[in-house]
Scaffold this motif. Structure first.
Motif, PDB file in Angstrom:
ATOM      1  N   CYS A 209       0.840  -1.196   0.000  1.00  0.00           N
ATOM      2  CA  CYS A 209       0.000   0.000   0.000  1.00  0.00           C
ATOM      3  C   CYS A 209       0.875   1.246   0.000  1.00  0.00           C
ATOM      4  O   CYS A 209       2.031   1.214   0.419  1.00  0.00           O
ATOM      5  N   VAL A 210       0.312   2.343  -0.468  1.00  0.00           N
ATOM      6  CA  VAL A 210       1.080   3.586  -0.574  1.00  0.00           C
ATOM      7  C   VAL A 210       1.503   4.103   0.791  1.00  0.00           C
ATOM      8  O   VAL A 210       2.526   4.776   0.905  1.00  0.00           O
ATOM      9  N   GLU A 211       0.745   3.772   1.839  1.00  0.00           N
ATOM     10  CA  GLU A 211       1.111   4.232   3.189  1.00  0.00           C
ATOM     11  C   GLU A 211       2.200   3.378   3.811  1.00  0.00           C
ATOM     12  O   GLU A 211       2.685   3.681   4.889  1.00  0.00           O
TER      13      GLU A 211
ATOM     14  N   ARG B 166       3.408  -3.347   6.325  1.00  0.00           N
ATOM     15  CA  ARG B 166       2.823  -2.546   5.246  1.00  0.00           C
ATOM     16  C   ARG B 166       3.992  -2.095   4.396  1.00  0.00           C
ATOM     17  O   ARG B 166       4.881  -1.402   4.872  1.00  0.00           O
ATOM     18  N   LEU B 167       3.974  -2.527   3.155  1.00  0.00           N
ATOM     19  CA  LEU B 167       5.111  -2.348   2.268  1.00  0.00           C
ATOM     20  C   LEU B 167       4.734  -1.443   1.106  1.00  0.00           C
ATOM     21  O   LEU B 167       3.705  -1.638   0.465  1.00  0.00           O
ATOM     22  N   SER B 168       5.569  -0.449   0.852  1.00  0.00           N
ATOM     23  CA  SER B 168       5.400   0.415  -0.310  1.00  0.00           C
ATOM     24  C   SER B 168       6.502   0.085  -1.300  1.00  0.00           C
ATOM     25  O   SER B 168       7.671   0.019  -0.936  1.00  0.00           O
ATOM     26  N   MET B 169       6.121  -0.124  -2.557  1.00  0.00           N
ATOM     27  CA  MET B 169       7.116  -0.406  -3.580  1.00  0.00           C
ATOM     28  C   MET B 169       7.868   0.867  -3.983  1.00  0.00           C
ATOM     29  O   MET B 169       8.999   0.799  -4.438  1.00  0.00           O
ATOM     30  N   SER B 170       7.191   2.009  -3.840  1.00  0.00           N
ATOM     31  CA  SER B 170       7.783   3.272  -4.269  1.00  0.00           C
ATOM     32  C   SER B 170       6.781   4.383  -3.959  1.00  0.00           C
ATOM     33  O   SER B 170       5.583   4.117  -3.879  1.00  0.00           O
ATOM     34  N   PRO B 171       7.243   5.626  -3.856  1.00  0.00           N
ATOM     35  CA  PRO B 171       6.280   6.719  -3.738  1.00  0.00           C
ATOM     36  C   PRO B 171       5.555   6.997  -5.067  1.00  0.00           C
ATOM     37  O   PRO B 171       4.552   7.691  -5.102  1.00  0.00           O
ATOM     38  N   MET B 172       6.055   6.406  -6.141  1.00  0.00           N
ATOM     39  CA  MET B 172       5.388   6.561  -7.432  1.00  0.00           C
ATOM     40  C   MET B 172       4.179   5.630  -7.493  1.00  0.00           C
ATOM     41  O   MET B 172       4.084   4.667  -6.742  1.00  0.00           O
TER      42      MET B 172
ATOM     43  N   ALA C 207       2.610  -4.149 -10.108  1.00  0.00           N
ATOM     44  CA  ALA C 207       3.035  -4.373  -8.720  1.00  0.00           C
ATOM     45  C   ALA C 207       3.192  -5.859  -8.435  1.00  0.00           C
ATOM     46  O   ALA C 207       4.095  -6.266  -7.701  1.00  0.00           O
ATOM     47  N   ARG C 208       2.343  -6.689  -9.035  1.00  0.00           N
ATOM     48  CA  ARG C 208       2.459  -8.141  -8.831  1.00  0.00           C
ATOM     49  C   ARG C 208       3.789  -8.650  -9.373  1.00  0.00           C
ATOM     50  O   ARG C 208       4.497  -9.407  -8.702  1.00  0.00           O
ATOM     51  N   VAL C 209       4.135  -8.223 -10.568  1.00  0.00           N
ATOM     52  CA  VAL C 209       5.401  -8.645 -11.169  1.00  0.00           C
ATOM     53  C   VAL C 209       6.567  -8.129 -10.324  1.00  0.00           C
ATOM     54  O   VAL C 209       7.523  -8.868 -10.051  1.00  0.00           O
ATOM     55  N   MET C 210       6.474  -6.880  -9.889  1.00  0.00           N
ATOM     56  CA  MET C 210       7.541  -6.303  -9.076  1.00  0.00           C
ATOM     57  C   MET C 210       7.695  -7.059  -7.754  1.00  0.00           C
ATOM     58  O   MET C 210       8.813  -7.325  -7.313  1.00  0.00           O
TER      59      MET C 210
END
Length: 160
Positions: A78-80, A125-131, A138-141
């Motif tokens: 999630c973004v948070e 709670r994990l954010s992949m990036s602020p983008m 996101a699944r592939v990442m």
């Protein structure tokens, strides 16, 4: 062998996402028992109201909870969430495996994200990036980062 469940709201349709996800799932087979669960995204009108979005997220949250294996620790993308380096993620996964956890479940929401109850119930709670990225990407990442984490843990050459 560690059990990892990836619960995704939305179905992959584009061939390039399907191929990339399948490749990382294949690679992960050496390191964990991976299960990918796809749940349907709730249909919403073209310009949904906040109440309509809330109801849709609540229904998706029910479906997500029904697919989380018993005794599994939940991680919400999630973004948070907190951004983590690949090394930090590898260390977190190793710690969870060493603690005798039955498994890990990672949840990726649909276009409107995840219901707050899913995020608040997650150990991570994990954010992949602020983008902002499409949830299909996101699944592939996530799959790539899980593979990278196992490579880091075993000292493989994939992570440089």
């Amino acid at each position: 062998m560690q059990r990892i469940t990836v619960i995704c709201v939305g179905k992959l349709k584009e061939k390039f996402y399907l191929e990339a996800a399948a490749e990382y799932a294949r690679r992960l087979g050496r390191y964990c028992r991976l299960e990918i669960v796809e749940l349907p995204e709730q249909r919403l009108p073209e310009d949904p109201s906040p109440a309509e979005i809330e109801r849709a997220l609540a229904r998706e949250a029910e479906a997500i909870r029904a697919k989380i294996p018993a005794g599994t620790s939940l991680a919400a993308l999630c973004v948070e969430g907190e951004p983590r380096s690949s090394e930090e993620l590898a260390a977190l996964l190793a710690r969870q495996a060493g603690a005798g956890e039955k498994g890990l479940a990672f949840v990726i929401g649909g276009s409107f994200g995840l219901h707050p109850s899913i995020k608040s119930g997650a150990w991570l709670r994990l954010s992949m990036s602020p983008m902002t990225f499409p949830h299909h990407l996101a699944r592939v990442m996530l799959l790539e980062q899980l593979y990278r984490s196992f490579q880091i843990r075993e000292g493989g050459k994939y992570h440089k």
